[in-house]
Design a protein around this motif. Structure first.
Motif, PDB file in Angstrom:
ATOM      1  N   PRO A  58       0.815  -1.214   0.000  1.00  0.00           N
ATOM      2  CA  PRO A  58       0.000   0.000   0.000  1.00  0.00           C
ATOM      3  C   PRO A  58       0.852   1.270   0.000  1.00  0.00           C
ATOM      4  CG  PRO A  58       0.207  -0.820   2.221  1.00  0.00           C
ATOM      5  CD  PRO A  58       0.963  -1.787   1.339  1.00  0.00           C
ATOM      6  N   MET A  62      -2.652   4.728   2.873  1.00  0.00           N
ATOM      7  CA  MET A  62      -3.539   3.574   3.028  1.00  0.00           C
ATOM      8  C   MET A  62      -3.292   2.814   4.327  1.00  0.00           C
ATOM      9  SD  MET A  62      -3.223   2.170  -0.901  1.00  0.00           S
ATOM     10  CE  MET A  62      -4.213   0.688  -0.668  1.00  0.00           C
ATOM     11  N   LEU A 171      -9.964   1.263  -1.503  1.00  0.00           N
ATOM     12  CA  LEU A 171      -9.035   2.047  -0.689  1.00  0.00           C
ATOM     13  C   LEU A 171      -7.929   2.645  -1.556  1.00  0.00           C
ATOM     14  CD1 LEU A 171      -8.195   2.973   2.147  1.00  0.00           C
ATOM     15  CD2 LEU A 171      -6.932   0.817   2.395  1.00  0.00           C
ATOM     16  N   ARG A 172      -7.431   1.883  -2.486  1.00  0.00           N
ATOM     17  CA  ARG A 172      -6.387   2.404  -3.376  1.00  0.00           C
ATOM     18  C   ARG A 172      -6.912   3.570  -4.195  1.00  0.00           C
ATOM     19  NH1 ARG A 172      -1.491   1.201  -4.564  1.00  0.00           N
ATOM     20  NH2 ARG A 172      -1.364  -0.825  -3.533  1.00  0.00           N
ATOM     21  N   THR A 176     -12.327   5.041   1.682  1.00  0.00           N
ATOM     22  CA  THR A 176     -12.051   4.280   2.899  1.00  0.00           C
ATOM     23  C   THR A 176     -13.327   3.603   3.405  1.00  0.00           C
ATOM     24  OG1 THR A 176     -12.568   5.916   4.631  1.00  0.00           O
ATOM     25  CG2 THR A 176     -10.464   6.154   3.489  1.00  0.00           C
TER      26      THR A 176
END
Length: 238
Positions: A58, A62, A171-172, A176
């Protein structure tokens, strides 16, 4: 990578991360002989349960959300294959009827301020009987203890991996899981005792912030923000 028995899927995943294994490498084991949880606590990991570690790479932004993501992933998967309604004890203990049935551990490796990799570990007690161990585990339970039908472990694993993929990709992309995570936190709204850095506070679990830190209202009305990596919470509302 699949193992019949391994010391710890976390340790295998860390070794894979150090060796340059690609993001998404999955370590599965039927049994772990030296599994661990938060703060280095021993985690019972016998046959019949799910023992899973996922290697990810990540960005720095992240990292704070990986444990939160794993909690939501576990809740979603359990709900899809059982008639149960699990909740989360802040920050990431998955409970059913007040008993812990799932443990989550995230370990990160950095070079300076840049993450090299992270390992997301999820252990779910599917058929585990706490009375079968020599250790005293009064707060532990399993899905089999609470469902009205056998839990198909392979189906649960399928949903875990599918939800991990969905939420990690989100998330990337900057999305979130904080709101969904907050919605299943049973800790909020209760008086709690918090142990943090060799200190202890009593207060009211008022809220969490956008990074998942617990906002504890102390008796004098002040708010203490507590990061999840260093804390043990005991619900004192009962």
């Amino acid at each position: 990578l699949y193992f019949q028995q391994v010391t710890s899927t976390m340790d295998v995943a860390i070794s894979e991360g150090q060796a340059g294994a690609p993001e998404g490498t999955i370590i599965l084991a039927e049994e772990q002989t030296n599994a661990r949880g938060r703060f280095g606590r021993h985690w019972e990991a016998p046959l019949g349960n799910i023992h899973l570690s996922v290697l990810v790479r990540p960005s720095a932004v992240m990292i704070p959300f990986l444990s939160i993501l794993a909690g939501v992933v576990s809740i979603r998967a359990i709900r899809r294959v059982t008639d149960l309604t699990p909740v989360l004890k802040w920050p990431n203990d998955v409970l059913v009827h007040g008993k812990k049935i799932c443990g989550i551990l995230v370990e990160n490796s950095f070079t300076g301020n840049s993450p090299d990799y992270a390992v997301v570990g999820i252990g779910i007690n599917v058929d585990f009987d706490p009375s079968s161990t020599m250790r005293s585990l009064p707060n532990a339970s399993s899905l089999a203890k609470h469902t009205n039908f056998p839990v198909e472990k392979s189906l649960l694993l399928k949903h875990l991996l599918e939800q991990m993929d969905i939420l990690y990709r989100n998330l990337r992309n900057g999305q979130t899981p904080i709101d969904e995570w907050k919605s299943v936190l049973s800790t909020l709204g209760n008086p709690v005792t918090v142990k943090w850095k060799q200190k202890e506070w009593e207060g009211f679990a008022e809220d969490v912030d956008r990074k998942g830190n617990l906002l504890l209202r102390q008796p004098d009305g002040t708010i203490l923000s507590i990061p999840s990596g260093e804390v043990t919470v005991t619900d004192t509302s009962r």
